[in-house]
Design a protein around this motif. Structure first.
Motif, PDB file in Angstrom:
ATOM      1  N   PRO A 135      39.613  34.749  47.426  1.00 59.82           N
ATOM      2  CA  PRO A 135      39.543  34.670  45.956  1.00 59.82           C
ATOM      3  C   PRO A 135      39.775  36.016  45.269  1.00 59.82           C
ATOM      4  O   PRO A 135      40.341  36.075  44.181  1.00 59.82           O
ATOM      5  CB  PRO A 135      38.134  34.153  45.679  1.00 59.82           C
ATOM      6  N   ILE A 136      39.369  37.118  45.926  1.00 58.46           N
ATOM      7  CA  ILE A 136      39.565  38.431  45.313  1.00 58.46           C
ATOM      8  C   ILE A 136      41.052  38.794  45.289  1.00 58.46           C
ATOM      9  O   ILE A 136      41.566  39.292  44.287  1.00 58.46           O
ATOM     10  CB  ILE A 136      38.722  39.507  46.037  1.00 58.46           C
ATOM     11  N   LEU A 137      41.737  38.483  46.394  1.00 62.03           N
ATOM     12  CA  LEU A 137      43.185  38.744  46.430  1.00 62.03           C
ATOM     13  C   LEU A 137      43.901  37.905  45.375  1.00 62.03           C
ATOM     14  O   LEU A 137      44.811  38.365  44.696  1.00 62.03           O
ATOM     15  CB  LEU A 137      43.746  38.427  47.821  1.00 62.03           C
ATOM     16  N   ASP A 138      43.458  36.657  45.228  1.00 64.35           N
ATOM     17  CA  ASP A 138      44.038  35.744  44.253  1.00 64.35           C
ATOM     18  C   ASP A 138      43.881  36.325  42.838  1.00 64.35           C
ATOM     19  O   ASP A 138      44.832  36.385  42.055  1.00 64.35           O
ATOM     20  CB  ASP A 138      43.319  34.384  44.379  1.00 64.35           C
ATOM     21  N   PHE A 139      42.673  36.793  42.539  1.00 63.08           N
ATOM     22  CA  PHE A 139      42.391  37.374  41.219  1.00 63.08           C
ATOM     23  C   PHE A 139      43.234  38.629  40.986  1.00 63.08           C
ATOM     24  O   PHE A 139      43.841  38.798  39.926  1.00 63.08           O
ATOM     25  CB  PHE A 139      40.896  37.702  41.124  1.00 63.08           C
ATOM     26  N   LYS A 140      43.289  39.512  41.994  1.00 63.62           N
ATOM     27  CA  LYS A 140      44.068  40.748  41.851  1.00 63.62           C
ATOM     28  C   LYS A 140      45.539  40.449  41.620  1.00 63.62           C
ATOM     29  O   LYS A 140      46.188  41.074  40.782  1.00 63.62           O
ATOM     30  CB  LYS A 140      43.919  41.622  43.108  1.00 63.62           C
TER      31      LYS A 140
END
Length: 512
Positions: A457-462
């Motif tokens: 999810p963090i990669l997706d947000f970034k």
């Protein structure tokens, strides 16, 4: 049939729950609440109100001169620059008289068809630039609601424009009449609806005079308890006003203290996503076919996903809290429950009103945090990048909520955000946001996992942020998880530089 079914969605208050007069105990409790409001400086002074009126009067003259110049320039010299050509209206908290001292004023100039938004930016804006009594001038042309923002005589103003397709505004012009939305552009509809919502709330609540004290208290409560900021997925001014107005309809004779405790009592056990509203939703009006909440097939799926709908009381009805997530709803519900329990104790003489408004420090509440930090080489890029990031912080929450492997109980966006003090003049600009994280340990154990995995999810947000089409080389973002004990000192130090982001700035940036 879909739309008709939807129209019955809002449970309108048919008749009051209680019309009892206040008891002696209510009066005592109300006196102590009023005392607290005075101590907390929640009531603007008569002096401030006089100065506000004077500043508004001055703005009206500036607008009148602008209307005159524009009509002359376009060859309409015979048209008067009076209230047949324009009306300057306030809306929002100032118009409802629920503003806190120093609050900004939302204004809209309603104009006839000979004047348009381009004139506002090409004539009125340069005029403001030339005035020595106008400061902090910003024009936001690209937003959902284009505005000019400025400070004049120590008051902050947001000025929007709404253009009507008529050559003269009638004397008995009633802005709440849906017919006036015919032939009006989308941006004007949004601006007019600011005024229409405010005016409608005033007519729907019999007891605005007492309710306005309760609303001021609720704003303080929401700010102190970290549940105020629409852009982060919490309550905004308009959602608090609609929720409170419904309580006012239920208890028309109640004193502010009673309205406050009824607010917590009702919303602590509210069955979300059942919508809160003041009137039935009209699927359509005057054949205008505008976008109405839960009445447009193309948006019905996304509307159905709304966690905590609070519906505006005018056509076209919108959900004022579309940004609320599962996490922020959970946090707000806990605060409603806390409020209800404290109000009970206060009524029994076992607690003080001040406890209700005790500040909650999100930065001391959790063990784990998500730290979102951005860097930019210069002030202009920093300002843009910061605005875009803040407008998207709530999307980190939804990315985490969607990921099963994250085992998220909640993500709690902190209302405060921080500019990192620059070490030297040529150092990059840096800005930080925090979200408290709580994980579902039961489920982790049950699934025999070592712990949560929040990488995806963090990669997706970034990726979402890095893909912004206005991002320039040098605008960087870093998202990391940190423990409470490792928070940087410029954040934990109470003197930390805190910055607030202007809602119009989000609008500007989200519109891109």
């Amino acid at each position: 049939g879909g739309a008709c079914k939807m129209a019955g969605l809002v449970q309108v208050v048919q008749e009051p729950i209680s019309t009892a007069d206040p008891s002696e105990r209510d009066r005592q409790l109300n006196d102590t609440l009023m005392q607290l409001m005075t101590e907390e400086n929640l009531l603007p002074t008569e002096e401030e109100e006089k100065l506000r009126m004077r500043a508004l009067g001055k703005l009206n003259e500036i607008v009148r001169d602008f209307i005159r110049r524009t009509l002359d320039k376009k060859g309409f010299t015979d048209l008067p620059a009076d209230d047949t050509a324009y009306r300057l209206r306030t809306f929002g908290s100032y118009r409802l008289d629920v503003h806190l001292p120093g609050a900004d004023m939302d204004t809209v100039v309603i104009v006839i068809k000979h004047i348009d938004r381009k004139d506002m930016f090409e004539d009125l804006y340069p005029h403001f630039e030339s005035r020595s009594d106008v400061k902090d001038l910003i024009k936001v042309e690209e937003a959902r609601v284009p505005v000019i923002k400025f400070t004049m005589d120590d008051f902050e103003f947001d000025l929007a424009m709404a253009r009507l397709p008529i050559v003269s505004i009638p004397e008995d012009f009633d802005i709440t009449d849906d017919r006036h939305l015919r032939g009006v552009d989308t941006q004007s509809v949004t601006s007019l609806n600011g005024v229409r919502v405010t005016d409608t709330i005033m007519t729907l609540v019999p007891t605005m005079a007492t309710l306005k004290f309760a609303i001021r208290c609720l704003k303080l409560w929401a700010k102190r308890r970290g549940v105020y900021k629409n852009v982060l997925g919490f309550l905004g001014g308009i959602s608090i006003e609609i929720m409170a107005a419904r309580i006012g309809q239920m208890y028309p004779k109640a004193l502010p203290c009673k309205l406050l405790s009824a607010f917590f009592m009702v919303y602590s056990s509210w069955q979300w996503p059942m919508p809160v509203g003041l009137v039935d939703i009209k699927p359509n009006s005057c054949d205008l076919n505008l976008m109405v909440w839960m009445s447009c097939p193309q948006f019905e799926m996304s509307d159905k996903r709304h966690e905590m709908p609070i519906i505006t009381p005018v056509y076209p009805s919108q959900n004022a809290t579309a940004n609320v997530s599962r996490s922020t709803l959970k946090i707000m519900t806990e605060e409603f429950v806390r409020g209800k329990e404290l109000c009970k104790k206060i009524e029994m003489g076992q607690a003080e009103w001040s406890e209700l408004f005790e500040p909650l420090d999100v930065l001391n509440k959790y063990v784990h945090y998500l730290q979102v930090s951005i860097k930019a080489p210069d002030k202009a890029q920093y300002s843009m990048w910061k605005g875009f990031t803040e407008a998207n912080i709530r999307n980190v929450v939804t990315c985490l909520e969607r990921e099963r492997e994250a085992y998220l109980d909640r993500a709690h966006p902190c209302q405060r955000n921080f500019a990192r003090p620059k070490e030297s003049d040529d150092a990059e600009y840096e800005h930080y946001w925090y979200l408290g994280l709580k994980f579902d340990m039961e489920r982790i154990k049950r699934d025999k996992r070592k712990g949560p995995n929040i990488t995806a999810p963090i990669l997706d947000f970034k990726r979402r942020l890095m893909d912004w089409k206005r991002r320039e080389e040098g605008m960087k973002i870093l998202v990391t998880s940190v423990k409470h004990k490792d928070l940087p000192s410029f954040v934990t130090n109470p003197e930390a530089e805190e910055e607030t982001m202007d809602p119009a700035m989000h609008e500007l940036i989200q519109g891109q």
